[in-house]
Design an enzyme around this catalytic site. Structure first.
Site, PDB file in Angstrom:
ATOM      1  N   TYR A 136       0.872  -1.181   0.000  1.00  0.00           N
ATOM      2  CA  TYR A 136       0.000   0.000   0.000  1.00  0.00           C
ATOM      3  C   TYR A 136       0.902   1.221   0.000  1.00  0.00           C
ATOM      4  O   TYR A 136       1.808   1.341   0.831  1.00  0.00           O
ATOM      5  CB  TYR A 136      -0.894  -0.005   1.242  1.00  0.00           C
ATOM      6  CG  TYR A 136      -1.798   1.214   1.337  1.00  0.00           C
ATOM      7  CD1 TYR A 136      -2.918   1.324   0.517  1.00  0.00           C
ATOM      8  CD2 TYR A 136      -1.515   2.244   2.227  1.00  0.00           C
ATOM      9  CE1 TYR A 136      -3.748   2.436   0.595  1.00  0.00           C
ATOM     10  CE2 TYR A 136      -2.342   3.361   2.308  1.00  0.00           C
ATOM     11  CZ  TYR A 136      -3.455   3.451   1.489  1.00  0.00           C
ATOM     12  OH  TYR A 136      -4.266   4.549   1.561  1.00  0.00           O
TER      13      TYR A 136
ATOM     14  N   ASP B 199       9.455   2.816  -0.629  1.00  0.00           N
ATOM     15  CA  ASP B 199       8.439   3.533   0.136  1.00  0.00           C
ATOM     16  C   ASP B 199       8.732   3.255   1.606  1.00  0.00           C
ATOM     17  O   ASP B 199       8.337   2.221   2.152  1.00  0.00           O
ATOM     18  CB  ASP B 199       7.051   3.035  -0.268  1.00  0.00           C
ATOM     19  CG  ASP B 199       5.954   3.643   0.594  1.00  0.00           C
ATOM     20  OD1 ASP B 199       6.286   4.309   1.599  1.00  0.00           O
ATOM     21  OD2 ASP B 199       4.772   3.445   0.277  1.00  0.00           O
TER      22      ASP B 199
ATOM     23  N   LYS C 283       5.103   9.705   8.124  1.00  0.00           N
ATOM     24  CA  LYS C 283       4.895   9.223   9.497  1.00  0.00           C
ATOM     25  C   LYS C 283       5.918   9.788  10.480  1.00  0.00           C
ATOM     26  O   LYS C 283       5.801  10.929  10.906  1.00  0.00           O
ATOM     27  CB  LYS C 283       4.839   7.696   9.503  1.00  0.00           C
ATOM     28  CG  LYS C 283       3.641   7.179   8.647  1.00  0.00           C
ATOM     29  CD  LYS C 283       3.318   5.754   8.934  1.00  0.00           C
ATOM     30  CE  LYS C 283       2.287   5.173   7.997  1.00  0.00           C
ATOM     31  NZ  LYS C 283       0.908   5.422   8.363  1.00  0.00           N
TER      32      LYS C 283
HETATM   33  N1  HOZ Z   1      -2.221   4.401   6.197  1.00  0.00           N
HETATM   34  C1  HOZ Z   1      -2.508   3.962   7.521  1.00  0.00           C
HETATM   35  C2  HOZ Z   1      -2.435   2.495   7.649  1.00  0.00           C
HETATM   36  N2  HOZ Z   1      -1.363   1.856   7.090  1.00  0.00           N
HETATM   37  C3  HOZ Z   1      -3.856   4.403   8.016  1.00  0.00           C
HETATM   38  C4  HOZ Z   1      -3.854   5.779   8.457  1.00  0.00           C
HETATM   39  C5  HOZ Z   1      -5.013   6.162   9.357  1.00  0.00           C
HETATM   40  O1  HOZ Z   1      -6.062   5.575   9.280  1.00  0.00           O
HETATM   41  O2  HOZ Z   1      -4.824   7.068  10.154  1.00  0.00           O
END
Ligand code: HOZ
Length: 423
Positions: A141, A236, A264
């Site tokens: 993802y 990534d 992040k």
């Molecule tokens: N992209 C996040 C999980 N891999 C989710 C982000 C969220 O829901 O805050």
């Protein structure tokens, strides 16, 4: 079970009651706790219940929540104004710090989210190579941009929509999905389509189908095949950056991709992400080159302040601590499974960890799909009842922070034993 009043209010005005699908508890049942505050390794919900947290804001909270040095840095920046839409010294200092920690990133562009970083890195790769095809891996993802929602992990996998409606077939016709950890399949793809491939994008440790480490030689094959065929390798590292080693997975596995995406932890809890890499590639980006990408809030001063304080707060000792506590949690979960006679596998890289309800080690999305999501849901509910806030999906990694010490780990193992029914 009836919904809580706050959940009912949320569902009237927010789609599914959330602003990001995987936060909804549909895969595990019940309503999600609405978090009022967080500190260190704990989050507290609107009912005043406190949990030991393994979501960590889905990765950023490596130092723990409300880390005083990060809060002070943001407060100090706050007094100087929220956003200028102009260059600042802080951005330069942060870019210097990022390039020092991640040497393959010779130049950097800051953006506001991981989705923006990966989407822009792909545009740049296509602009640089003049080629159309993007290779990604099933279960990977990379945010929610159109061309990447093909066999996607994270929420897309959790809710059984690895491809999204609203993405015309023409848009994804240049996206090829290959099996994760399968160097042979990638070699065959390059042999037949190498001249069309602009880039291969990979989570060097997959975290969005649960934690799946790279098999020996897989990442090496990506970097080498890209080099051989004039394509760009894109790591990534939105999840792994600054988490699995100071310089991310590329440092841990000794590799140098052409481009890297960060997010992040980079923002320490503020909206912040980046992409960067080879100088000759980055120089194709506007205003130096013909590939366009821009953002009003890119390099936002508050985000930059949080980022700098976060990076400065992570030390060699932080990684040693994360490794020790990660090991203890892994061992405790393995023992709990054994004692409860429940079939499961614990996979971990540093402070990223997943308990899969499967019989065998997971190396790909094909394997991950076999996990018993009903058992996971039951386990999740059990943990929650014992005060543990675990990601509400079998296909998301859990994260430890610098504030998870022996007491938190022991409490988590005890909770897991109860949830699994270990004597
Ligand atoms: N992209 C996040 C999980 N891999 C989710 C982000 C969220 O829901 O805050």
């Amino acid at each position: 079970m009836s919904k809580s009043p706050i959940q009912e209010r949320a569902e009237r005005v927010l789609v599914g009651g959330v602003n990001s699908p995987v936060r909804a508890y549909r895969a595990v049942g019940g309503d999600p706790p609405f978090i009022r505050s967080a500190s260190g390794a704990r989050v507290t919900d609107e009912d005043g219940k406190t949990y030991i947290d393994y979501v960590g804001s889905w990765g950023p909270a490596i130092l723990g929540h409300a880390e005083p040095r990060v809060l002070d840095a943001v407060r100090e920046a706050l007094g100087r104004g929220l956003s200028f839409g102009a260059p600042t010294l802080g951005e330069v200092e942060l870019a210097e710090e990022v390039t020092r920690r991640v040497p393959s990133m010779e130049m950097v562009r800051f953006v506001s989210s991981g989705t923006e970083a990966t989407m822009s890195a792909l545009r740049l790769a296509r602009g640089f190579t003049g080629r159309p095809v993007i290779v990604k891996f099933a279960g990977g993802y990379h945010g929610h941009s159109d061309c990447l929602l093909v066999q996607a992990g994270s929420g897309a996998a959790t809710f059984g929509h690895p491809d999204s409606d609203g993405v015309p077939a023409e848009i994804v016709k240049h996206t090829v999905s290959a099996p994760y950890n399968d160097a042979k399949a990638l070699r065959a793809l390059f042999a037949s389509h190498g001249h069309e491939i602009a880039a291969v994008i990979v989570e060097p440790v997959a975290g969005n189908m649960g934690c799946v480490p790279p098999e020996p030689g897989f990442l090496e094959a990506i970097v080498e095949l890209c080099q051989e065929h004039g394509a760009l390798s894109i790591f990534d590292e939105v999840m792994t950056g600054f988490r699995v080693a100071p310089g991310g997975a590329q440092e841990r596995y000794g590799l140098r991709p052409d481009l890297t995406c960060l997010g992040k932890i980079l923002g320490g809890g503020m909206p912040m992400a980046a992409y960067g890499g080879r100088r000759d590639v980055m120089q194709k980006l506007a205003p130096l080159g013909p590939v366009y990408q821009a953002g009003t809030l890119s390099g936002n001063p508050l985000s930059v302040a949080a980022a700098m304080a976060t990076l400065r707060g992570i030390t060699k000792e932080t990684y040693e601590h994360l490794e020790t506590q990660g090991q203890a949690l892994e061992a405790g979960l393995v023992q709990a499974l054994r004692d409860a006679k429940v079939r499961g596998v614990v996979q971990r890289v540093g402070s990223m960890i997943t308990l899969f309800f499967t019989e065998q080690r997971i190396t790909s999305w094909e394997d991950a799909k076999k996990a018993d999501t009903q058992k996971f849901a039951q386990f999740h509910r059990g943990l929650r009842a014992e005060g543990i806030y675990w990601p509400p999906s079998q296909f998301e990694a859990a994260f430890l922070s610098a504030c998870h010490g022996p007491a938190e780990i022991e409490a988590t193992i005890t909770a897991a034993r109860t949830a699994l029914g270990a004597p």
